[in-house]
Scaffold this motif. Structure first.
Motif, PDB file in Angstrom:
ATOM      1  N   LEU A   1       0.827  -1.207   0.000  1.00 23.15           N
ATOM      2  CA  LEU A   1       0.000   0.000   0.000  1.00 23.15           C
ATOM      3  C   LEU A   1       0.862   1.257   0.000  1.00 23.15           C
ATOM      4  O   LEU A   1       0.550   2.241  -0.696  1.00 23.15           O
ATOM      5  CB  LEU A   1      -0.917  -0.017   1.225  1.00 23.15           C
ATOM      6  CG  LEU A   1      -1.878   1.168   1.372  1.00 23.15           C
ATOM      7  CD1 LEU A   1      -2.855   1.216   0.200  1.00 23.15           C
ATOM      8  CD2 LEU A   1      -2.627   1.083   2.698  1.00 23.15           C
ATOM      9  N   PHE A   2       1.946   1.225   0.732  1.00 22.54           N
ATOM     10  CA  PHE A   2       2.875   2.363   0.744  1.00 22.54           C
ATOM     11  C   PHE A   2       3.503   2.568  -0.633  1.00 22.54           C
ATOM     12  O   PHE A   2       3.622   3.700  -1.118  1.00 22.54           O
ATOM     13  CB  PHE A   2       3.946   2.119   1.808  1.00 22.54           C
ATOM     14  CG  PHE A   2       5.006   3.179   1.860  1.00 22.54           C
ATOM     15  CD1 PHE A   2       4.787   4.386   2.496  1.00 22.54           C
ATOM     16  CD2 PHE A   2       6.243   2.965   1.247  1.00 22.54           C
ATOM     17  CE1 PHE A   2       5.771   5.363   2.541  1.00 22.54           C
ATOM     18  CE2 PHE A   2       7.226   3.929   1.287  1.00 22.54           C
ATOM     19  CZ  PHE A   2       6.990   5.140   1.930  1.00 22.54           C
TER      20      PHE A   2
ATOM     21  N   SER B   1       6.316   2.410  -9.667  1.00 22.25           N
ATOM     22  CA  SER B   1       5.324   2.415 -10.739  1.00 22.25           C
ATOM     23  C   SER B   1       5.953   2.251 -12.115  1.00 22.25           C
ATOM     24  O   SER B   1       5.302   1.803 -13.062  1.00 22.25           O
ATOM     25  CB  SER B   1       4.507   3.716 -10.700  1.00 22.25           C
ATOM     26  OG  SER B   1       5.375   4.836 -10.858  1.00 22.25           O
TER      27      SER B   1
ATOM     28  N   TRP C   1       3.475  -1.140 -11.724  1.00 27.36           N
ATOM     29  CA  TRP C   1       2.557  -0.940 -10.605  1.00 27.36           C
ATOM     30  C   TRP C   1       1.742  -2.202 -10.317  1.00 27.36           C
ATOM     31  O   TRP C   1       1.177  -2.354  -9.224  1.00 27.36           O
ATOM     32  CB  TRP C   1       1.606   0.210 -10.915  1.00 27.36           C
ATOM     33  CG  TRP C   1       0.777  -0.026 -12.157  1.00 27.36           C
ATOM     34  CD1 TRP C   1       1.083   0.362 -13.424  1.00 27.36           C
ATOM     35  CD2 TRP C   1      -0.470  -0.710 -12.222  1.00 27.36           C
ATOM     36  NE1 TRP C   1       0.113  -0.033 -14.300  1.00 27.36           N
ATOM     37  CE2 TRP C   1      -0.869  -0.704 -13.578  1.00 27.36           C
ATOM     38  CE3 TRP C   1      -1.288  -1.319 -11.294  1.00 27.36           C
ATOM     39  CZ2 TRP C   1      -2.047  -1.292 -14.004  1.00 27.36           C
ATOM     40  CZ3 TRP C   1      -2.466  -1.899 -11.712  1.00 27.36           C
ATOM     41  CH2 TRP C   1      -2.846  -1.884 -13.061  1.00 27.36           C
TER      42      TRP C   1
ATOM     43  N   VAL D   1       2.297   1.623  -3.574  1.00 27.10           N
ATOM     44  CA  VAL D   1       1.290   2.068  -4.544  1.00 27.10           C
ATOM     45  C   VAL D   1       0.907   3.522  -4.302  1.00 27.10           C
ATOM     46  O   VAL D   1       0.738   4.307  -5.243  1.00 27.10           O
ATOM     47  CB  VAL D   1       0.059   1.154  -4.469  1.00 27.10           C
ATOM     48  CG1 VAL D   1      -1.085   1.716  -5.313  1.00 27.10           C
ATOM     49  CG2 VAL D   1       0.415  -0.244  -4.959  1.00 27.10           C
ATOM     50  N   SER D   2       0.780   3.908  -3.046  1.00 25.81           N
ATOM     51  CA  SER D   2       0.330   5.265  -2.725  1.00 25.81           C
ATOM     52  C   SER D   2       1.319   6.318  -3.188  1.00 25.81           C
ATOM     53  O   SER D   2       0.934   7.377  -3.699  1.00 25.81           O
ATOM     54  CB  SER D   2       0.099   5.389  -1.213  1.00 25.81           C
ATOM     55  OG  SER D   2      -0.878   4.461  -0.779  1.00 25.81           O
ATOM     56  N   PHE D   3       2.609   6.044  -3.023  1.00 28.80           N
ATOM     57  CA  PHE D   3       3.628   7.022  -3.391  1.00 28.80           C
ATOM     58  C   PHE D   3       4.245   6.752  -4.754  1.00 28.80           C
ATOM     59  O   PHE D   3       5.124   7.490  -5.203  1.00 28.80           O
ATOM     60  CB  PHE D   3       4.724   7.049  -2.320  1.00 28.80           C
ATOM     61  CG  PHE D   3       4.255   7.593  -1.000  1.00 28.80           C
ATOM     62  CD1 PHE D   3       4.270   8.957  -0.745  1.00 28.80           C
ATOM     63  CD2 PHE D   3       3.764   6.734  -0.033  1.00 28.80           C
ATOM     64  CE1 PHE D   3       3.829   9.449   0.475  1.00 28.80           C
ATOM     65  CE2 PHE D   3       3.322   7.231   1.189  1.00 28.80           C
ATOM     66  CZ  PHE D   3       3.348   8.601   1.442  1.00 28.80           C
TER      67      PHE D   3
END
Length: 249
Positions: A96-97, A105, A113, A99-101
């Motif tokens: 989650l960390f 990617s 991603w 993907v969020s930042f």
């Protein structure tokens, strides 16, 4: 008198005699089995890579019935959550960390991603599947064991279907490693000690645990005189898989 037991034939004899005992109970709680427990409300089965024979000996020093707790004389209870709960939680928040930042990617102009997104799904699945609490009761008063998940009965049966087993594995250099595993019919194998080369210490700990819990102990070999059989399936005394040691040998 010592015995040499073939574990494969022992399991076959147990299945043959299964009609005399309830191999699986209806869904719900079983009457006659303890419903209360004095164990911790939240206990992870988190042995991991640091569970050596020394750490197990320390746990047995603090609780001689480890990993169970003695609820009453001849009744032992084990309540736990699978260790995949914290592993799934860690994987979920790490992905989650990422993907969020958007840290991973794109690598060398290629979209990557999907890997952390896949890790999110795997971590979430591990968390959800590990949330139900497991409960295993060894009831020597009634002569049966009872395994349930979140209060729903999975199986129950006679005591000879629960045992401590020495597992053997080897690497490419021919070195042998041993594990102590708590096993049983329709039970999730619980590793008591991870890979160790000290067979004598592992055997001593395995025999000690089996003796305190009054269950069977099986050696890493299929047919061995080092098995300790305390509970036999009906008719096992005449099974060709159980060989009596000759006293004059």
């Amino acid at each position: 008198m010592g015995v040499a037991v073939s574990t494969a034939q022992w399991q076959q004899t147990s299945r043959t005699a299964g009609g005399l005992y309830p191999a699986q109970a209806p869904t719900g709680r079983v009457t006659g089995l303890p419903t209360t427990s004095g164990s911790k409300p939240f206990q992870l089965w988190a042995q991991g890579l640091f569970c050596t024979e020394r750490s197990l000996a320390k746990r047995l020093k603090n609780n001689s019935f480890y990993p169970f707790t003695q609820q009453q004389p001849n009744v032992f209870v084990l309540e736990y959550y699978l260790d995949t709960l914290w592993k799934g939680t860690l994987l979920f928040f790490v992905c989650l960390f990422l993907v969020s930042f958007g840290l991973v990617s794109e690598v060398q102009k290629q979209e990557t991603w999907g890997f952390p997104a896949y890790g999110l799904g795997v971590g979430l699945w591990l968390m959800i599947s590990s949330l139900p609490r497991r409960r295993l009761v060894l009831n020597h008063v009634s002569g049966v064991y009872h395994f349930s998940i979140q209060g729903r009965t999975v199986c129950q049966g006679p005591m000879h279907l629960v045992y401590v087993r020495m597992a053997l594995s080897s690497d490419g250099y021919g070195r042998c490693f041993f594990q102590l595993v708590l096993c049983g019919h329709k039970l999730e194998p619980l590793v008591l000690v991870q890979l160790s080369e000290r067979y004598e210490q592992m055997e001593y700990l395995g025999r000690h645990i089996a003796r305190k819990l009054n269950i069977n102990y099986f050696d890493c070999l299929a047919t061995s005189y080092r098995h300790v059989v305390r509970h036999r399936p009906p008719g096992a005394a005449f099974s060709p898989g159980i060989l009596l040691r000759k006293t004059g040998a």
